[in-house]
Design a protein around this motif. Structure first.
Motif, PDB file in Angstrom:
ATOM      1  N   VAL A   1      -6.378  54.229  26.908  1.00 43.65           N
ATOM      2  CA  VAL A   1      -7.680  53.936  27.516  1.00 43.65           C
ATOM      3  C   VAL A   1      -8.240  52.634  26.969  1.00 43.65           C
ATOM      4  CG1 VAL A   1     -10.082  54.709  27.640  1.00 43.65           C
ATOM      5  CG2 VAL A   1      -8.230  56.317  28.090  1.00 43.65           C
ATOM      6  N   LEU A   2      -8.160  52.439  25.673  1.00 42.05           N
ATOM      7  CA  LEU A   2      -8.647  51.188  25.071  1.00 42.05           C
ATOM      8  C   LEU A   2      -7.910  49.982  25.664  1.00 42.05           C
ATOM      9  CD1 LEU A   2      -8.848  52.380  21.355  1.00 42.05           C
ATOM     10  CD2 LEU A   2     -10.795  51.750  22.792  1.00 42.05           C
ATOM     11  N   ALA A   3      -6.584  50.093  25.775  1.00 43.55           N
ATOM     12  CA  ALA A   3      -5.791  48.977  26.297  1.00 43.55           C
ATOM     13  C   ALA A   3      -6.103  48.711  27.765  1.00 43.55           C
ATOM     14  CB  ALA A   3      -4.301  49.270  26.110  1.00 43.55           C
ATOM     15  N   ALA A   4      -6.189  49.776  28.570  1.00 43.16           N
ATOM     16  CA  ALA A   4      -6.459  49.595  30.000  1.00 43.16           C
ATOM     17  C   ALA A   4      -7.856  49.027  30.230  1.00 43.16           C
ATOM     18  CB  ALA A   4      -6.302  50.928  30.730  1.00 43.16           C
ATOM     19  N   ALA A   5      -8.831  49.491  29.477  1.00 44.96           N
ATOM     20  CA  ALA A   5     -10.198  48.987  29.635  1.00 44.96           C
ATOM     21  C   ALA A   5     -10.294  47.529  29.211  1.00 44.96           C
ATOM     22  CB  ALA A   5     -11.160  49.840  28.818  1.00 44.96           C
ATOM     23  N   ASP A   6      -9.595  47.164  28.159  1.00 46.92           N
ATOM     24  CA  ASP A   6      -9.601  45.759  27.736  1.00 46.92           C
ATOM     25  C   ASP A   6      -8.938  44.877  28.786  1.00 46.92           C
ATOM     26  OD1 ASP A   6     -10.808  46.579  25.423  1.00 46.92           O
ATOM     27  OD2 ASP A   6      -9.037  46.355  24.148  1.00 46.92           O
TER      28      ASP A   6
ATOM     29  N   ARG B   1     -14.902  50.697  19.983  1.00 45.58           N
ATOM     30  CA  ARG B   1     -15.627  49.753  20.834  1.00 45.58           C
ATOM     31  C   ARG B   1     -17.129  50.064  20.730  1.00 45.58           C
ATOM     32  NH1 ARG B   1     -11.214  48.300  20.511  1.00 45.58           N
ATOM     33  NH2 ARG B   1      -9.715  47.678  22.137  1.00 45.58           N
ATOM     34  N   PRO B   2     -17.775  49.591  19.663  1.00 41.16           N
ATOM     35  CA  PRO B   2     -19.176  49.957  19.415  1.00 41.16           C
ATOM     36  C   PRO B   2     -20.143  49.558  20.528  1.00 41.16           C
ATOM     37  CG  PRO B   2     -18.177  48.983  17.452  1.00 41.16           C
ATOM     38  CD  PRO B   2     -17.208  48.780  18.582  1.00 41.16           C
ATOM     39  N   ARG B   3     -19.757  48.624  21.377  1.00 36.98           N
ATOM     40  CA  ARG B   3     -20.666  48.206  22.458  1.00 36.98           C
ATOM     41  C   ARG B   3     -20.629  49.163  23.642  1.00 36.98           C
ATOM     42  NH1 ARG B   3     -20.101  42.205  24.280  1.00 36.98           N
ATOM     43  NH2 ARG B   3     -22.140  42.735  25.143  1.00 36.98           N
ATOM     44  N   TRP B   4     -19.622  50.010  23.706  1.00 41.32           N
ATOM     45  CA  TRP B   4     -19.532  50.931  24.829  1.00 41.32           C
ATOM     46  C   TRP B   4     -20.625  51.989  24.762  1.00 41.32           C
ATOM     47  CZ3 TRP B   4     -13.656  52.412  25.657  1.00 41.32           C
ATOM     48  CH2 TRP B   4     -12.936  51.246  25.963  1.00 41.32           C
ATOM     49  N   ARG B   5     -21.073  52.430  25.915  1.00 44.52           N
ATOM     50  CA  ARG B   5     -22.048  53.523  26.006  1.00 44.52           C
ATOM     51  C   ARG B   5     -21.284  54.792  26.371  1.00 44.52           C
ATOM     52  NH1 ARG B   5     -25.006  49.312  28.709  1.00 44.52           N
ATOM     53  NH2 ARG B   5     -24.645  50.282  30.763  1.00 44.52           N
TER      54      ARG B   5
ATOM     55  N   ASP C   1     -12.450  43.947  30.753  1.00 47.83           N
ATOM     56  CA  ASP C   1     -12.947  43.151  29.622  1.00 47.83           C
ATOM     57  C   ASP C   1     -13.658  44.051  28.624  1.00 47.83           C
ATOM     58  OD1 ASP C   1     -12.044  40.738  30.770  1.00 47.83           O
ATOM     59  OD2 ASP C   1     -13.862  40.591  31.982  1.00 47.83           O
ATOM     60  N   GLY C   2     -12.957  45.144  28.259  1.00 43.62           N
ATOM     61  CA  GLY C   2     -13.583  46.176  27.450  1.00 43.62           C
ATOM     62  C   GLY C   2     -14.060  45.740  26.095  1.00 43.62           C
ATOM     63  N   ARG C   3     -13.496  44.679  25.554  1.00 42.30           N
ATOM     64  CA  ARG C   3     -13.971  44.186  24.257  1.00 42.30           C
ATOM     65  C   ARG C   3     -15.274  43.412  24.381  1.00 42.30           C
ATOM     66  NH1 ARG C   3     -10.666  44.577  19.905  1.00 42.30           N
ATOM     67  NH2 ARG C   3      -8.510  45.227  20.279  1.00 42.30           N
ATOM     68  N   GLU C   4     -15.561  42.943  25.568  1.00 45.69           N
ATOM     69  CA  GLU C   4     -16.736  42.088  25.763  1.00 45.69           C
ATOM     70  C   GLU C   4     -17.888  42.823  26.432  1.00 45.69           C
ATOM     71  OE1 GLU C   4     -16.572  39.184  24.410  1.00 45.69           O
ATOM     72  OE2 GLU C   4     -14.437  39.414  23.925  1.00 45.69           O
ATOM     73  N   ARG C   5     -17.591  43.739  27.313  1.00 42.04           N
ATOM     74  CA  ARG C   5     -18.632  44.390  28.114  1.00 42.04           C
ATOM     75  C   ARG C   5     -18.997  45.766  27.565  1.00 42.04           C
ATOM     76  NH1 ARG C   5     -16.461  45.210  33.685  1.00 42.04           N
ATOM     77  NH2 ARG C   5     -18.514  46.161  33.945  1.00 42.04           N
ATOM     78  N   PRO C   6     -20.265  46.148  27.660  1.00 45.44           N
ATOM     79  CA  PRO C   6     -20.679  47.488  27.244  1.00 45.44           C
ATOM     80  C   PRO C   6     -20.378  48.522  28.324  1.00 45.44           C
ATOM     81  CG  PRO C   6     -22.591  46.217  27.959  1.00 45.44           C
ATOM     82  CD  PRO C   6     -21.409  45.284  28.038  1.00 45.44           C
ATOM     83  N   LEU C   7     -19.142  48.954  28.388  1.00 38.41           N
ATOM     84  CA  LEU C   7     -18.706  49.881  29.433  1.00 38.41           C
ATOM     85  C   LEU C   7     -19.372  51.245  29.283  1.00 38.41           C
ATOM     86  CD1 LEU C   7     -14.864  49.146  29.484  1.00 38.41           C
ATOM     87  CD2 LEU C   7     -16.694  48.034  30.772  1.00 38.41           C
ATOM     88  N   ARG C   8     -19.506  51.921  30.417  1.00 43.08           N
ATOM     89  CA  ARG C   8     -20.032  53.284  30.439  1.00 43.08           C
ATOM     90  C   ARG C   8     -18.845  54.239  30.516  1.00 43.08           C
ATOM     91  NH1 ARG C   8     -23.039  51.820  35.794  1.00 43.08           N
ATOM     92  NH2 ARG C   8     -20.943  50.932  35.943  1.00 43.08           N
TER      93      ARG C   8
ATOM     94  N   ASP D   1     -17.766  53.688  34.155  1.00 50.26           N
ATOM     95  CA  ASP D   1     -16.626  52.804  34.355  1.00 50.26           C
ATOM     96  C   ASP D   1     -15.317  53.521  34.048  1.00 50.26           C
ATOM     97  OD1 ASP D   1     -18.080  50.199  34.819  1.00 50.26           O
ATOM     98  OD2 ASP D   1     -18.865  50.696  32.830  1.00 50.26           O
ATOM     99  N   VAL D   2     -15.358  54.391  33.055  1.00 49.25           N
ATOM    100  CA  VAL D   2     -14.158  55.076  32.575  1.00 49.25           C
ATOM    101  C   VAL D   2     -14.472  56.560  32.401  1.00 49.25           C
ATOM    102  CG1 VAL D   2     -12.442  55.249  30.723  1.00 49.25           C
ATOM    103  CG2 VAL D   2     -13.402  53.007  31.329  1.00 49.25           C
ATOM    104  N   ILE D   3     -13.590  57.411  32.921  1.00 45.27           N
ATOM    105  CA  ILE D   3     -13.661  58.848  32.651  1.00 45.27           C
ATOM    106  C   ILE D   3     -12.350  59.263  32.008  1.00 45.27           C
ATOM    107  CG2 ILE D   3     -13.738  61.157  33.653  1.00 45.27           C
ATOM    108  CD1 ILE D   3     -15.656  60.141  35.740  1.00 45.27           C
TER     109      ILE D   3
END
Length: 292
Positions: free
Chosen positions: A108-113, A143-147, A117-124, A193-195
């Motif tokens: 999930v981390l790899a696919a979101a990045d 990914r501390p920026r993720w919600r 742009d999972g490292r840059e955006r605060p994904l839900r 964005d991700v489930i």
């Protein structure tokens, strides 16, 4: 026990007792129980193997061995299990996190990045059926920026997940309810964005044949996936279209021989750019990722 018995003697005798009781990996289990009993790490234990076994702890040692010989998982006895490099509290209210589920977090981390742009955006991000919170906490910590939101049907499981989030300083929102139902109520506006989900996937008829540590101690609510093990996936697939917006990534852990059926459920639910499988350490297609 002999008062002259060493810690090493106690470990060997304990392992023999567990082996006679039919416990798999008896030596390793005895070692884990000794580490817990003596409140030390493995290096300290190895250094102290020739030291006398503390007599004041013999009764507690016997109780631990008896519980393990009866099949109780060591993780419930010690109260913890490591996952993705972090120690998580566990109790009989939650499934014990498995090493193969770490591969789901990694995927999930790899696919979101890659796709979002999972490292840059605060994904839900939503973790459905969070149990101990291992997946939700891992994603939030990595990914501390993720919600991150975590849901579970069991209030007892949510209590464990909340404690683990606090333990690791992960800011997670929690919701109680069955699968995606909490997010389908009239007026619900939250989109994700991700489930990600590791739902129950054991066919009901297979439950009696499970390893006794699993069958007799882990919560059946987190194991029994209905007649063919796929009931939670069918329901989630049907619920996806009722969300305020279709997620970009859906990632599921599945049981053996279930990956292709789960993928087809996702194909019928929405149009995806790609559906990929992730194999576990035994070479089984264990995770299904659908990416828009």
């Amino acid at each position: 026990m002999d008062n002259r018995e060493t810690i090493g003697d106690a470990w060997r005798a304990g392992a023999a007792r567990l082996r006679e009781a039919g416990v798999d990996e008896a030596e390793g289990n005895a070692e884990l129980l000794l580490l817990h009993l003596l409140e030390c790490d493995k290096a300290r234990l190895l250094m102290d193997m020739r030291e006398p076994f503390p007599p004041e702890r013999r009764e507690a040692w016997e109780r631990l061995l008896a519980r393990k010989a009866a099949g109780e998982p060591v993780q419930y006895m010690t109260g913890g299990q490591h996952f993705y490099g972090r120690l998580f509290d566990v109790s009989p209210a939650v499934l014990i996190p498995r090493p193969e589920t770490e591969l789901l977090a990694e995927a999930v981390l790899a696919a979101a990045d890659e796709r979002l742009d999972g490292r840059e955006r605060p994904l839900r991000v939503l973790d459905v059926g969070t149990g101990s919170g291992a997946l939700a906490v891992t994603l939030a910590a990595e990914r501390p920026r993720w919600r991150v939101t975590a849901s579970d049907l069991s209030p007892e499981a949510l209590a464990v997940a909340r404690a683990n989030a606090a333990r690791h300083g992960a800011a997670i929102a929690f919701a109680q309810g069955d699968l995606l139902e909490p997010f389908l109520a009239p007026g619900a506006v939250q989109a994700f964005d991700v489930i990600v989900s590791n739902p129950p996937y054991i066919p009901s008829a297979d439950m009696p044949g499970l390893q006794r540590e699993v069958r007799d101690y882990e919560p059946h609510l987190a194991l029994d996936g209905g007649p063919d093990g796929l009931a939670p996936y069918r329901r989630m697939a049907a619920q996806l279209g009722r969300l305020p917006a279709m997620p970009t990534i859906v990632a599921w852990e599945v049981g053996i021989h279930q990956a292709e059926v789960a993928a087809q459920l996702l194909r019928e639910a929405a149009a995806w750019r790609e559906i990929r499988f992730v194999r576990d350490y035994a070479g089984i297609d264990r995770h299904v990722l659908a990416i828009r």
